[in-house]
Motif scaffolding. Structure first.
Motif, PDB file in Angstrom:
ATOM      1  N   ASP A 208      -4.450   7.656 -16.517  1.00 33.47           N
ATOM      2  CA  ASP A 208      -3.752   6.468 -17.009  1.00 33.47           C
ATOM      3  C   ASP A 208      -2.902   6.746 -18.247  1.00 33.47           C
ATOM      4  O   ASP A 208      -2.232   5.838 -18.748  1.00 33.47           O
ATOM      5  CB  ASP A 208      -4.748   5.345 -17.304  1.00 33.47           C
ATOM      6  CG  ASP A 208      -5.447   4.848 -16.038  1.00 33.47           C
ATOM      7  OD1 ASP A 208      -4.789   4.835 -14.972  1.00 33.47           O
ATOM      8  OD2 ASP A 208      -6.634   4.495 -16.109  1.00 33.47           O
ATOM      9  N   LEU A 218      -0.642   8.239 -11.312  1.00 34.34           N
ATOM     10  CA  LEU A 218      -0.644   7.628  -9.978  1.00 34.34           C
ATOM     11  C   LEU A 218       0.752   7.117  -9.614  1.00 34.34           C
ATOM     12  O   LEU A 218       1.229   7.334  -8.489  1.00 34.34           O
ATOM     13  CB  LEU A 218      -1.656   6.486  -9.929  1.00 34.34           C
ATOM     14  CG  LEU A 218      -1.677   5.670  -8.629  1.00 34.34           C
ATOM     15  CD1 LEU A 218      -1.994   6.566  -7.429  1.00 34.34           C
ATOM     16  CD2 LEU A 218      -2.707   4.530  -8.729  1.00 34.34           C
ATOM     17  N   GLN A 219       1.412   6.470 -10.537  1.00 37.58           N
ATOM     18  CA  GLN A 219       2.750   5.942 -10.261  1.00 37.58           C
ATOM     19  C   GLN A 219       3.736   7.074  -9.969  1.00 37.58           C
ATOM     20  O   GLN A 219       4.576   6.960  -9.067  1.00 37.58           O
ATOM     21  CB  GLN A 219       3.223   5.094 -11.442  1.00 37.58           C
ATOM     22  CG  GLN A 219       2.491   3.769 -11.561  1.00 37.58           C
ATOM     23  CD  GLN A 219       2.802   3.037 -12.858  1.00 37.58           C
ATOM     24  OE1 GLN A 219       3.157   3.652 -13.871  1.00 37.58           O
ATOM     25  NE2 GLN A 219       2.660   1.714 -12.837  1.00 37.58           N
ATOM     26  N   GLU A 222       2.978   8.462  -6.424  1.00 38.47           N
ATOM     27  CA  GLU A 222       3.488   7.557  -5.384  1.00 38.47           C
ATOM     28  C   GLU A 222       5.009   7.591  -5.324  1.00 38.47           C
ATOM     29  O   GLU A 222       5.594   7.623  -4.231  1.00 38.47           O
ATOM     30  CB  GLU A 222       3.006   6.138  -5.672  1.00 38.47           C
ATOM     31  CG  GLU A 222       1.509   5.953  -5.463  1.00 38.47           C
ATOM     32  CD  GLU A 222       1.021   4.563  -5.860  1.00 38.47           C
ATOM     33  OE1 GLU A 222      -0.006   4.127  -5.314  1.00 38.47           O
ATOM     34  OE2 GLU A 222       1.672   3.923  -6.720  1.00 38.47           O
ATOM     35  N   THR A 227       1.271  11.682  -1.327  1.00 40.53           N
ATOM     36  CA  THR A 227       0.241  10.735  -0.903  1.00 40.53           C
ATOM     37  C   THR A 227      -1.172  11.285  -1.103  1.00 40.53           C
ATOM     38  O   THR A 227      -2.092  10.524  -1.419  1.00 40.53           O
ATOM     39  CB  THR A 227       0.446  10.367   0.573  1.00 40.53           C
ATOM     40  OG1 THR A 227       0.460  11.567   1.365  1.00 40.53           O
ATOM     41  CG2 THR A 227       1.770   9.631   0.752  1.00 40.53           C
ATOM     42  N   ALA A 230      -1.998  10.982  -4.774  1.00 43.98           N
ATOM     43  CA  ALA A 230      -2.202   9.552  -5.068  1.00 43.98           C
ATOM     44  C   ALA A 230      -3.580   9.091  -4.603  1.00 43.98           C
ATOM     45  O   ALA A 230      -4.283   8.359  -5.313  1.00 43.98           O
ATOM     46  CB  ALA A 230      -1.101   8.720  -4.411  1.00 43.98           C
ATOM     47  N   ALA A 231      -4.014   9.553  -3.417  1.00 42.60           N
ATOM     48  CA  ALA A 231      -5.331   9.179  -2.901  1.00 42.60           C
ATOM     49  C   ALA A 231      -6.431   9.744  -3.776  1.00 42.60           C
ATOM     50  O   ALA A 231      -7.451   9.075  -4.022  1.00 42.60           O
ATOM     51  CB  ALA A 231      -5.475   9.661  -1.471  1.00 42.60           C
ATOM     52  N   ARG A 234      -6.647   7.492  -6.841  1.00 44.86           N
ATOM     53  CA  ARG A 234      -7.224   6.170  -6.533  1.00 44.86           C
ATOM     54  C   ARG A 234      -8.729   6.249  -6.292  1.00 44.86           C
ATOM     55  O   ARG A 234      -9.486   5.329  -6.656  1.00 44.86           O
ATOM     56  CB  ARG A 234      -6.572   5.600  -5.265  1.00 44.86           C
ATOM     57  CG  ARG A 234      -5.165   5.085  -5.462  1.00 44.86           C
ATOM     58  CD  ARG A 234      -4.759   4.196  -4.293  1.00 44.86           C
ATOM     59  NE  ARG A 234      -3.318   4.160  -4.148  1.00 44.86           N
ATOM     60  CZ  ARG A 234      -2.610   4.984  -3.361  1.00 44.86           C
ATOM     61  NH1 ARG A 234      -3.236   5.906  -2.632  1.00 44.86           N
ATOM     62  NH2 ARG A 234      -1.314   4.892  -3.287  1.00 44.86           N
ATOM     63  N   ASN A 235      -9.174   7.337  -5.675  1.00 46.00           N
ATOM     64  CA  ASN A 235     -10.587   7.452  -5.296  1.00 46.00           C
ATOM     65  C   ASN A 235     -11.436   8.206  -6.324  1.00 46.00           C
ATOM     66  O   ASN A 235     -12.578   8.554  -6.026  1.00 46.00           O
ATOM     67  CB  ASN A 235     -10.686   8.191  -3.939  1.00 46.00           C
ATOM     68  CG  ASN A 235     -10.005   7.435  -2.830  1.00 46.00           C
ATOM     69  OD1 ASN A 235      -9.953   6.207  -2.830  1.00 46.00           O
ATOM     70  ND2 ASN A 235      -9.431   8.171  -1.879  1.00 46.00           N
ATOM     71  N   ARG A 236     -10.925   8.426  -7.493  1.00 47.50           N
ATOM     72  CA  ARG A 236     -11.654   9.211  -8.490  1.00 47.50           C
ATOM     73  C   ARG A 236     -12.957   8.537  -8.871  1.00 47.50           C
ATOM     74  O   ARG A 236     -13.066   7.331  -8.838  1.00 47.50           O
ATOM     75  CB  ARG A 236     -10.790   9.417  -9.732  1.00 47.50           C
ATOM     76  CG  ARG A 236     -10.539   8.169 -10.578  1.00 47.50           C
ATOM     77  CD  ARG A 236      -9.539   8.462 -11.673  1.00 47.50           C
ATOM     78  NE  ARG A 236      -9.381   7.359 -12.621  1.00 47.50           N
ATOM     79  CZ  ARG A 236      -8.618   6.309 -12.430  1.00 47.50           C
ATOM     80  NH1 ARG A 236      -7.935   6.213 -11.300  1.00 47.50           N
ATOM     81  NH2 ARG A 236      -8.518   5.354 -13.325  1.00 47.50           N
TER      82      ARG A 236
END
Length: 236
Positions: A208, A218-219, A222, A227, A230-231, A234-236
Motif C-alpha cells: 500500500d 496493486l494499482q 493492474e 494479473t 495483482a492476484a 489481493r490474496n496476501r
C-alpha cells in the motif's frame, strides 16, 4: 603517481604474504628423530610423558586478522575490491577481503562491493561481502538498498539472500519506489517478478506504499496487465 604505485606495491606485498609457509626442514626433522631414538636406549632414563595439560595453549594473537593498512594502501585495496566485485570474481574478492579490503567502501558513483553484487545478482560475491560485515542498510546513488535493484532485475535467489540478511523491505528510494514497486514498474511481470513479489509479501513488504503518482503496487500491477502479481497482492 608515485604514491599510487607505492600503494599498489604495498597491496601486492600484502597479498603475497598470505601464501602458505614452506615445509619444515627435513634435516631438522631427521635430527629430532635421531635424538628420540638415542633417548630410547636401555641405559637411558625413561622419557618424561607429555600430558595435554603440560602443552602451552596457542596464543589468541596468532589468529590471522586483516592487516592494518596505511590510508593510501586502504584506498587502493578498496578500489581493487570493488573492481573484482564488478567483474564477478569471487576468488579475487576473497583475497582482497583477507588483505583488508572494506566491503562497504564506495567508488565515485557510490557502488560498494556489496551493493553492486546485490544489484547484479552476483550471489557468491554477495555472500562473501555479507560474511565480511556488509552494511545491509547501505544505499546506492539512487538512495536505494541492494534489494531494490535486485527486485527490479528479477534476481530471485539474490532477493532471498538479501531478505534473509535483513535488508529493509519497505525502504523507499529517491525515485519514490520500494522494492515491490520497482519489481512491478521496471520489468515484465513474468515468473521471476511474481516470485520476487511473493517473497517480498512473505517478508512483510507493504503493497500500500504509494509511488510518486499516488498509485499502490496493486494499482500499478493492474494498470500494466500483470494479473498474476495483482492476484498475489489481493490474496496476501
Amino acid at each position: 603517481m608515485s604514491s599510487a604505485i607505492g600503494a599498489g606495491l604495498l597491496v601486492a606485498g600484502l597479498l603475497a604474504g598470505c601464501a602458505p609457509s614452506s615445509p619444515v626442514d627435513s634435516q631438522t626433522s631427521g635430527s629430532q628423530t635421531a635424538s628420540t631414538t638415542a633417548a630410547a636406549s636401555p641405559d637411558s632414563p625413561a622419557p618424561t610423558q607429555v600430558t595435554p595439560s603440560s602443552v602451552s595453549p596457542v596464543p589468541t594473537s596468532s589468529v590471522a586478522l586483516p592487516p592494518k593498512l596505511s590510508p593510501e594502501a586502504q584506498m587502493e585495496t578498496d578500489r581493487l575490491l570493488i573492481l573484482a566485485a564488478k567483474a564477478n570474481d569471487p576468488v579475487r574478492v576473497r583475497e582482497l577481503i583477507a588483505a583488508g579490503g572494506n566491503v562497504n567502501a564506495k567508488d565515485d558513483i557510490q557502488d560498494s562491493a556489496f551493493l553492486y553484487a546485490g544489484a547484479e545478482g552476483f550471489n557468491e560475491v554477495l555472500q562473501l561481502t555479507l560474511a565480511a560485515g556488509a552494511d545491509v542498510r547501505s544505499i546506492n546513488r539512487y538512495g536505494g538498498t541492494a534489494l531494490i535493484p535486485a527486485s527490479e532485475h528479477g534476481h530471485t535467489e539474490t532477493v532471498r539472500i538479501l531478505i534473509a540478511a535483513g535488508v529493509p523491505v519497505n525502504h523507499v528510494n529517491n525515485l519514490g519506489w520500494t522494492a515491490m514497486q520497482e519489481a512491478i514498474l521496471l520489468n515484465n511481470g513474468g515468473p521471476n517478478q511474481q516470485d520476487v513479489v511473493r517473497q517480498l509479501l512473505a517478508a512483510g513488504a507493504d503493497p500500500d506504499i504509494r509511488d510518486p503518482q499516488g498509485r499502490t503496487a496493486l494499482q500499478n500491477a493492474e494498470r500494466l496487465g500483470f494479473t498474476e502479481i495483482a492476484a498475489l497482492i489481493r490474496n496476501r
